[in-house]
Design a protein around this motif. Sequence first.
Motif, PDB file in Angstrom:
ATOM      1  N   ALA A 103       1.509   6.090   5.911  1.00  0.00           N
ATOM      2  CA  ALA A 103       0.962   6.356   7.141  1.00  0.00           C
ATOM      3  C   ALA A 103       0.593   5.511   8.200  1.00  0.00           C
ATOM      4  O   ALA A 103       0.922   5.790   9.425  1.00  0.00           O
ATOM      5  N   SER A 104       0.267   4.552   7.789  1.00  0.00           N
ATOM      6  CA  SER A 104      -0.507   3.326   8.479  1.00  0.00           C
ATOM      7  C   SER A 104       0.608   2.146   8.722  1.00  0.00           C
ATOM      8  O   SER A 104       0.339   1.324   9.345  1.00  0.00           O
ATOM      9  N   GLY A 105       1.681   2.066   8.030  1.00  0.00           N
ATOM     10  CA  GLY A 105       2.816   1.090   8.217  1.00  0.00           C
ATOM     11  C   GLY A 105       2.338  -0.133   7.416  1.00  0.00           C
ATOM     12  O   GLY A 105       1.448  -0.210   6.532  1.00  0.00           O
ATOM     13  N   LEU A 118      10.977  -9.934   6.352  1.00  0.00           N
ATOM     14  CA  LEU A 118      10.917  -8.915   7.557  1.00  0.00           C
ATOM     15  C   LEU A 118      10.057  -7.701   6.871  1.00  0.00           C
ATOM     16  O   LEU A 118      10.340  -6.868   6.111  1.00  0.00           O
ATOM     17  N   ALA A 119       9.244  -7.243   7.912  1.00  0.00           N
ATOM     18  CA  ALA A 119       8.491  -6.144   7.702  1.00  0.00           C
ATOM     19  C   ALA A 119       9.158  -4.874   8.425  1.00  0.00           C
ATOM     20  O   ALA A 119       9.359  -5.088   9.656  1.00  0.00           O
ATOM     21  N   ALA A 120       9.226  -3.747   7.898  1.00  0.00           N
ATOM     22  CA  ALA A 120       9.739  -2.679   8.239  1.00  0.00           C
ATOM     23  C   ALA A 120       8.644  -2.029   9.371  1.00  0.00           C
ATOM     24  O   ALA A 120       7.352  -1.773   9.015  1.00  0.00           O
ATOM     25  N   SER A 121       8.991  -1.843  10.508  1.00  0.00           N
ATOM     26  CA  SER A 121       8.119  -1.363  11.472  1.00  0.00           C
ATOM     27  C   SER A 121       8.781  -0.410  12.523  1.00  0.00           C
ATOM     28  O   SER A 121       9.764  -1.094  13.237  1.00  0.00           O
ATOM     29  N   ALA A 122       8.133   0.539  12.964  1.00  0.00           N
ATOM     30  CA  ALA A 122       8.870   1.512  13.937  1.00  0.00           C
ATOM     31  C   ALA A 122       8.781   0.846  15.348  1.00  0.00           C
ATOM     32  O   ALA A 122       9.675   1.240  16.127  1.00  0.00           O
ATOM     33  N   ALA A 138       0.824  -1.267  -0.065  1.00  0.00           N
ATOM     34  CA  ALA A 138       0.227  -0.080   0.162  1.00  0.00           C
ATOM     35  C   ALA A 138       0.815   1.221   0.012  1.00  0.00           C
ATOM     36  O   ALA A 138       0.515   2.223   0.684  1.00  0.00           O
ATOM     37  N   ILE A 139       1.970   1.403  -0.760  1.00  0.00           N
ATOM     38  CA  ILE A 139       2.715   2.719  -0.863  1.00  0.00           C
ATOM     39  C   ILE A 139       1.916   3.167  -2.001  1.00  0.00           C
ATOM     40  O   ILE A 139       1.950   2.995  -3.330  1.00  0.00           O
TER      41      ILE A 139
END
Length: 274
Positions: free
Chosen positions: A221-223, A194-198, A126-127
């Motif tokens: 916005a929503s990751g 691996l999912a990039a996640s803050a 969803a980019i």
Amino acid sequence: MERDAPIVSSVHNRWVKYARSLERRKARLAEGAFLVEGARLVEDGLATGATPTIVFHDVDSASATATAVAARAVESGARLIPVTSTVMRAVADTETPQGIVAVFPLPNVAPRTVAGVEPLFLATDAIRDPGNLGTLIRSAAAAGADAIFVGPGTADPFAPKVVRAGMGAHFRVAIRQVDWTEPDPALLACRQRLAASADATLAYDAVDWTRSSCLIVGNEASGVSADARRVATGTVAIPLATGVESLNAAVAGSVVLFEAARQRRRQELPPTSA
């Protein structure tokens, strides 16, 4: 070039209408073609061996570089459509066209394979921003990624703004659509997805990216979505200075991709003698 080709001065010309239709995703898929604008990008396509079907050349104001690239496109087999500046503005997606727009077949780049080297993939979830997606495609190609999987909700990778931001990478790296409910077998074959996640506890530079890997970058916005997280084997974060909330999706993805490239280069270096 075919200097005697008639100059098109009407936006109602059939070739002009055809080019303008390719601004829409539905038409791009139906025709199997997309627009490439600007001398640099058209030249990049030609350099990879891709052959445009049509090249529009602004006879009023094209630069010498654009004219030379148009000539090479014609030599490769493209149909020349000389146009006025008014028509070029109708065909081009930019406010100040560079004097050349070409129609290329949608690339069918095979996923890269290197003997003895595990695959490295990028997946987008969803980019929606075209600039972010184009930058990610460009970074993936530059970092040596073997393929890019475009997930649901992501902007069309062959939309004009994405193509411009990709700076020729579309011709150099495999781009595939992916559905998180039925992921591509090659993606699922990666040992780490691996999912990039803050909020991840694992730092991106603590990962062994020389293993078969897929980095999943989520919405600005929503990751990363719940569907994409179900495909992931874990999450990874980029540690930031205190007070900095997050990075732009394209920047974050690029940082991780080039860490993977760094590790892979080090793996290929011959051992140093004591």
